[in-house]
Design a protein around this motif. Structure first.
Motif, short mmCIF file in Angstrom:
data_model
loop_
_atom_site.label_atom_id
_atom_site.label_comp_id
_atom_site.label_asym_id
_atom_site.label_seq_id
_atom_site.Cartn_x
_atom_site.Cartn_y
_atom_site.Cartn_z
N PHE A 86 -7.44 -1.66 1.65
CA PHE A 86 -7.12 -3.08 1.57
C PHE A 86 -7.30 -3.71 0.20
O PHE A 86 -6.99 -4.87 0.02
CB PHE A 86 -7.95 -3.86 2.60
CG PHE A 86 -7.75 -3.33 3.99
CD1 PHE A 86 -6.58 -3.58 4.69
CD2 PHE A 86 -8.73 -2.57 4.60
CE1 PHE A 86 -6.39 -3.09 5.97
CE2 PHE A 86 -8.54 -2.07 5.88
CZ PHE A 86 -7.37 -2.33 6.56
N SER A 87 -7.83 -2.97 -0.77
CA SER A 87 -8.06 -3.56 -2.08
C SER A 87 -8.04 -2.48 -3.16
O SER A 87 -7.97 -1.29 -2.87
CB SER A 87 -9.40 -4.30 -2.11
OG SER A 87 -10.46 -3.39 -1.96
N CYS A 88 -8.09 -2.95 -4.39
CA CYS A 88 -8.18 -2.06 -5.54
C CYS A 88 -9.11 -2.70 -6.56
O CYS A 88 -9.54 -3.83 -6.38
CB CYS A 88 -6.80 -1.81 -6.15
SG CYS A 88 -5.97 -3.30 -6.73
N ARG A 89 -9.43 -1.97 -7.59
CA ARG A 89 -10.24 -2.51 -8.68
C ARG A 89 -9.36 -2.55 -9.92
O ARG A 89 -8.69 -1.58 -10.24
CB ARG A 89 -11.47 -1.66 -8.93
CG ARG A 89 -12.41 -1.68 -7.74
CD ARG A 89 -13.85 -1.47 -8.20
NE ARG A 89 -14.72 -1.54 -7.06
CZ ARG A 89 -15.33 -2.66 -6.65
NH1 ARG A 89 -15.15 -3.77 -7.30
NH2 ARG A 89 -16.12 -2.65 -5.61
N HIS B 210 -12.63 -6.68 -8.06
CA HIS B 210 -12.14 -6.30 -6.74
C HIS B 210 -10.96 -7.22 -6.41
O HIS B 210 -11.11 -8.43 -6.38
CB HIS B 210 -13.28 -6.48 -5.73
CG HIS B 210 -12.89 -6.23 -4.33
ND1 HIS B 210 -12.87 -4.98 -3.78
CD2 HIS B 210 -12.51 -7.08 -3.35
CE1 HIS B 210 -12.50 -5.07 -2.52
NE2 HIS B 210 -12.27 -6.33 -2.24
N PRO C 130 -7.92 -7.86 -3.56
CA PRO C 130 -7.28 -7.50 -2.30
C PRO C 130 -5.79 -7.23 -2.52
O PRO C 130 -5.14 -7.90 -3.34
CB PRO C 130 -7.47 -8.74 -1.42
CG PRO C 130 -8.58 -9.51 -2.06
CD PRO C 130 -8.50 -9.21 -3.53
N LEU C 131 -5.25 -6.25 -1.82
CA LEU C 131 -3.84 -5.90 -1.99
C LEU C 131 -2.89 -7.06 -1.67
O LEU C 131 -1.81 -7.14 -2.25
CB LEU C 131 -3.49 -4.68 -1.15
CG LEU C 131 -4.18 -3.37 -1.52
CD1 LEU C 131 -3.70 -2.25 -0.62
CD2 LEU C 131 -3.96 -3.03 -2.98
N HIS C 132 -3.31 -7.98 -0.80
CA HIS C 132 -2.41 -9.10 -0.48
C HIS C 132 -2.23 -10.05 -1.66
O HIS C 132 -1.31 -10.87 -1.67
CB HIS C 132 -2.89 -9.87 0.76
CG HIS C 132 -4.14 -10.64 0.57
ND1 HIS C 132 -5.38 -10.13 0.88
CD2 HIS C 132 -4.36 -11.88 0.08
CE1 HIS C 132 -6.30 -11.03 0.61
NE2 HIS C 132 -5.72 -12.09 0.11
N ARG C 133 -3.07 -9.93 -2.70
CA ARG C 133 -2.90 -10.77 -3.89
C ARG C 133 -1.98 -10.14 -4.93
O ARG C 133 -1.63 -10.78 -5.91
CB ARG C 133 -4.27 -11.10 -4.49
CG ARG C 133 -4.97 -12.11 -3.61
CD ARG C 133 -6.17 -12.81 -4.18
NE ARG C 133 -6.47 -12.65 -5.56
CZ ARG C 133 -7.68 -12.36 -6.04
NH1 ARG C 133 -8.69 -12.18 -5.21
NH2 ARG C 133 -7.89 -12.24 -7.33
N ASP D 204 -10.83 2.79 0.89
CA ASP D 204 -10.48 1.38 0.94
C ASP D 204 -8.96 1.23 0.92
O ASP D 204 -8.31 1.43 -0.10
CB ASP D 204 -11.10 0.64 -0.25
CG ASP D 204 -10.93 -0.86 -0.16
OD1 ASP D 204 -10.20 -1.34 0.74
OD2 ASP D 204 -11.52 -1.56 -0.99
N TYR E 9 -0.87 -9.47 -10.23
CA TYR E 9 -1.65 -10.00 -9.11
C TYR E 9 -2.00 -11.46 -9.37
O TYR E 9 -2.09 -11.90 -10.51
CB TYR E 9 -2.92 -9.17 -8.86
CG TYR E 9 -3.98 -9.32 -9.91
CD1 TYR E 9 -5.02 -10.23 -9.76
CD2 TYR E 9 -3.95 -8.55 -11.07
CE1 TYR E 9 -6.00 -10.37 -10.73
CE2 TYR E 9 -4.92 -8.68 -12.04
CZ TYR E 9 -5.94 -9.60 -11.87
OH TYR E 9 -6.89 -9.76 -12.85
N HIS F 15 0.83 -1.21 0.00
CA HIS F 15 0.00 0.00 0.00
C HIS F 15 0.87 1.26 0.00
O HIS F 15 0.51 2.26 -0.62
CB HIS F 15 -1.01 -0.01 1.15
CG HIS F 15 -0.40 0.13 2.51
ND1 HIS F 15 0.15 -0.93 3.18
CD2 HIS F 15 -0.23 1.22 3.29
CE1 HIS F 15 0.62 -0.51 4.34
NE2 HIS F 15 0.41 0.80 4.43
#
Length: 92
Positions: free
Chosen positions: A50-53, A63, A65-68, A48, A26, A5
């Motif tokens: 924790f995620s992006c589009r 959608h 998640p940033l962890h991906r 948000d 991703y 992030h």
């Protein structure tokens, strides 16, 4: 290692650092592989953290998640990469 992030914020808000062709890689669970898309196909909601589009080839937003997010490259050179995880997620 810089958290994803923080890196994405720096790319978006620091013109010197974010200059160039930025590509986000991703992990797509359905395809079971890393999908690479230009930053121009990525959008962020202001509230948000924790995620992006990410828009696919047909323009449909997903959608993610940033962890991906597994890697970020600039001008074809990887500038950030999440450590490999055991199992199918470590494949490209």
């Amino acid at each position: 290692m810089t958290p994803i992030h923080e890196l994405l914020s720096r790319i978006r808000w620091d013109p010197g650092f974010g200059h160039g062709r930025i590509v986000i890689g991703y992990y797509d669970r359905v395809a079971d592989r890393i999908i690479r898309v230009p930053l121009s196909q990525v959008s962020f909601e202001p509230d948000d953290r924790f995620s992006c589009r990410i828009a696919d080839e047909e323009g449909v937003a997903h959608h993610v998640p940033l962890h991906r997010i597994r890697e970020v490259s600039r001008n074809g050179r990887v500038i950030w990469q999440r450590p490999a995880m055991p199992g199918p997620q470590s494949r490209s």
